[in-house]
Design a protein around this motif. Structure first.
Motif, mmCIF file in Angstrom:
data_model
loop_
_atom_site.group_PDB
_atom_site.id
_atom_site.type_symbol
_atom_site.label_atom_id
_atom_site.label_comp_id
_atom_site.label_asym_id
_atom_site.label_seq_id
_atom_site.Cartn_x
_atom_site.Cartn_y
_atom_site.Cartn_z
ATOM 1 N N ILE A 190 16.857 54.817 27.706
ATOM 2 C CA ILE A 190 17.229 53.143 27.220
ATOM 3 C C ILE A 190 16.136 53.345 26.259
ATOM 4 N N LEU A 191 15.098 53.794 26.712
ATOM 5 C CA LEU A 191 13.932 53.765 25.417
ATOM 6 C C LEU A 191 14.385 53.991 23.995
ATOM 7 N N LYS A 192 14.445 55.389 24.203
ATOM 8 C CA LYS A 192 14.670 55.942 23.458
ATOM 9 C C LYS A 192 15.732 55.875 21.984
ATOM 10 N N VAL A 193 16.974 54.341 22.515
ATOM 11 C CA VAL A 193 18.346 54.089 22.305
ATOM 12 C C VAL A 193 18.287 52.988 21.926
ATOM 13 N N LEU A 194 17.116 52.223 21.592
ATOM 14 C CA LEU A 194 16.768 51.048 21.475
ATOM 15 C C LEU A 194 16.530 51.455 19.231
ATOM 16 N N PRO A 195 17.175 50.639 19.054
ATOM 17 C CA PRO A 195 16.956 50.072 17.849
ATOM 18 C C PRO A 195 15.899 49.432 17.195
ATOM 19 N N LYS A 196 15.558 50.476 15.909
ATOM 20 C CA LYS A 196 14.063 49.749 15.762
ATOM 21 C C LYS A 196 13.209 48.620 15.815
ATOM 22 N N TRP A 238 14.029 47.199 17.761
ATOM 23 C CA TRP A 238 12.586 47.019 19.413
ATOM 24 C C TRP A 238 11.420 47.747 18.981
ATOM 25 N N GLU A 239 11.341 48.294 17.820
ATOM 26 C CA GLU A 239 9.918 49.222 18.113
ATOM 27 C C GLU A 239 8.815 48.433 18.920
ATOM 28 N N SER A 240 8.538 47.542 18.556
ATOM 29 C CA SER A 240 6.809 46.776 19.140
ATOM 30 C C SER A 240 7.435 46.330 20.563
ATOM 31 N N LYS A 241 8.945 45.841 20.541
ATOM 32 C CA LYS A 241 8.753 45.744 22.785
ATOM 33 C C LYS A 241 8.597 47.280 23.627
ATOM 34 N N MET A 242 9.491 48.338 22.965
ATOM 35 C CA MET A 242 9.301 49.636 23.316
ATOM 36 C C MET A 242 8.074 49.986 22.963
ATOM 37 N N ASN A 243 7.208 49.854 22.179
ATOM 38 C CA ASN A 243 6.040 50.319 22.108
ATOM 39 C C ASN A 243 5.112 49.749 23.626
#
Length: 177
Positions: free
Chosen positions: A134-140, A142-147
């Motif tokens: 799921i983390l890999k497929v998040l759109p750009k 969402w990058e800050s939240k994913m990080n």
């Protein structure tokens, strides 16, 4: 059914998988009588736990094992069909991506359907691999939240529920701005 029958008596599941106990001597002792009784209990549980359409499929079966094998083939298909389903759902898992305008709830529902099918087919995907997918497929966007999630949380123990909860919180915060 597996869990339900095991909850009644774990020896009943052996009857489902192995077939009925048949005593080898003419006179039964008390142990033989109890084992013979156990031949009928899982059959009754299976028959009572299915609908009339299912009953029509198994009505000619004599043993619990025959009933179980018939139901299993009816729902899972043959080995070839099962392998085909595994391939199809594995491909869906590998190619999973987020659709334009899809909500976190919709993403989770679609993803969970795929991973549940694989689990039911005997090909479970570990919770940590699901989280990572799921983390890999998040759109750009969402990058800050994913990080932040990857830095704050141990991904090996982070559950899908926790991840989805974190992502829904971000969505709620973004929409309230």
């Amino acid at each position: 059914m597996h869990d339900y029958i095991n909850a009644k008596d774990t020896e009943l599941w052996d009857v489902v998988l192995d077939g009925p106990y048949i005593p080898t001597r003419e006179e039964y002792n008390e142990t033989d009588k109890k084992k013979i009784e156990k031949n009928y209990k899982p059959k009754k549980i299976l028959v009572c736990g299915i609908g009339s359409d299912e009953y029509n499929k198994i009505s000619a079966c004599e043993t619990t094992k025959e009933i179980w094998d018939c139901l299993k083939t009816s729902h899972e298909g043959t080995t070839q069909v099962k392998e085909s389903k595994v391939y199809m759902f594995t491909t869906q898992y590998e190619n999973f991506c987020i659709k334009e305008g899809e909500t976190i709830h919709e993403i989770n529902s679609r993803f969970t359907s795929i991973t549940n099918e694989l689990r039911w087919l005997g090909e479970p995907i570990s919770p940590s691999k699901q989280v990572q997918k799921i983390l890999k497929v998040l759109p750009k966007s969402w990058e800050s939240k994913m990080n932040a999630i990857t830095e704050e949380k141990d991904l090996k123990v982070l559950t899908m529920d926790e991840l989805i909860g974190n992502l829904q919180t971000v969505t709620t915060l973004k929409s309230s701005r």
